[in-house]
Motif scaffolding. Structure first.
Motif, PDB file in Angstrom:
ATOM      1  N   LEU A  66     -26.371  26.111 -10.396  1.00  0.00           N
ATOM      2  CA  LEU A  66     -26.991  24.933  -9.818  1.00  0.00           C
ATOM      3  C   LEU A  66     -26.215  23.659 -10.106  1.00  0.00           C
ATOM      4  N   ARG A 113     -31.165  18.948  -9.062  1.00  0.00           N
ATOM      5  CA  ARG A 113     -31.090  20.065  -8.112  1.00  0.00           C
ATOM      6  C   ARG A 113     -32.241  21.044  -8.287  1.00  0.00           C
ATOM      7  N   ARG A 114     -32.686  21.225  -9.518  1.00  0.00           N
ATOM      8  CA  ARG A 114     -33.824  22.110  -9.766  1.00  0.00           C
ATOM      9  C   ARG A 114     -35.092  21.504  -9.156  1.00  0.00           C
ATOM     10  N   GLU A 115     -35.262  20.203  -9.309  1.00  0.00           N
ATOM     11  CA  GLU A 115     -36.421  19.527  -8.734  1.00  0.00           C
ATOM     12  C   GLU A 115     -36.381  19.574  -7.203  1.00  0.00           C
ATOM     13  N   GLU A 167     -34.910  21.780  -5.361  1.00  0.00           N
ATOM     14  CA  GLU A 167     -35.156  23.165  -4.946  1.00  0.00           C
ATOM     15  C   GLU A 167     -36.657  23.458  -4.905  1.00  0.00           C
ATOM     16  N   HIS A 219     -38.072  21.712  -1.803  1.00  0.00           N
ATOM     17  CA  HIS A 219     -37.724  22.459  -0.591  1.00  0.00           C
ATOM     18  C   HIS A 219     -38.590  23.706  -0.461  1.00  0.00           C
ATOM     19  N   GLY A 220     -38.862  24.361  -1.561  1.00  0.00           N
ATOM     20  CA  GLY A 220     -39.729  25.532  -1.533  1.00  0.00           C
ATOM     21  C   GLY A 220     -41.122  25.177  -1.064  1.00  0.00           C
ATOM     22  N   CYS A 272     -41.064  24.553   2.643  1.00  0.00           N
ATOM     23  CA  CYS A 272     -40.979  25.833   3.360  1.00  0.00           C
ATOM     24  C   CYS A 272     -42.323  26.541   3.400  1.00  0.00           C
TER      25      CYS A 272
END
Length: 123
Positions: free
Chosen positions: A1, A13-15, A17, A20-21, A24
């Motif tokens: 990541l 980037r973890r946040e 992601e 985005h999940g 979705c």
């Protein structure tokens, strides 16, 4: 990541992601629910578009008026800026807003105050 090795980049980037999940998951529900039910009434009375006239799937993109899309984007931006803007306890994805942000308007309990109790309940 995080190919750069930066701790900030990794957390960001973890946040992202997680966000985005969540988007979705909402998009999937928005794709599935119209197969079974529709809202009654008019989507846009001024353009004469009813909810029943909007097709399922990607066909809906061309049926919703441009001002409707502007409203959707503006609402998402307001939610992003006002509800999902500050992490709680440094946990990625925890904004303290609760399910669908309803804690931020006072409709949900504030959760566990004691970190040990919270840890025990989550495990």
């Amino acid at each position: 990541l995080s190919a750069s090795g930066s701790n900030f980049d990794y957390k960001r980037r973890r946040e992202v992601e997680l966000k985005h999940g969540r988007v979705c998951m909402f998009a999937t529900m928005g794709y599935i629910v119209p197969e079974f039910t529709r809202l009654p009434g008019a989507l846009s009375p001024s353009y004469g578009v009813n909810f029943a006239d909007v097709p399922n799937g990607l066909g809906a993109l061309s049926k919703v008026p441009a001002l409707g899309w502007c409203q959707i984007v503006a609402f998402a931006g307001l939610v992003e800026l006002n509800i999902y803007n500050e992490q709680i306890n440094g946990e990625p994805g925890n904004y303290g807003a609760g399910f669908l942000g309803i804690r931020s308007i006072g409709l949900m309990s504030p959760g566990f105050k004691d970190p040990e109790t919270r840890k025990k309940k989550l495990n």
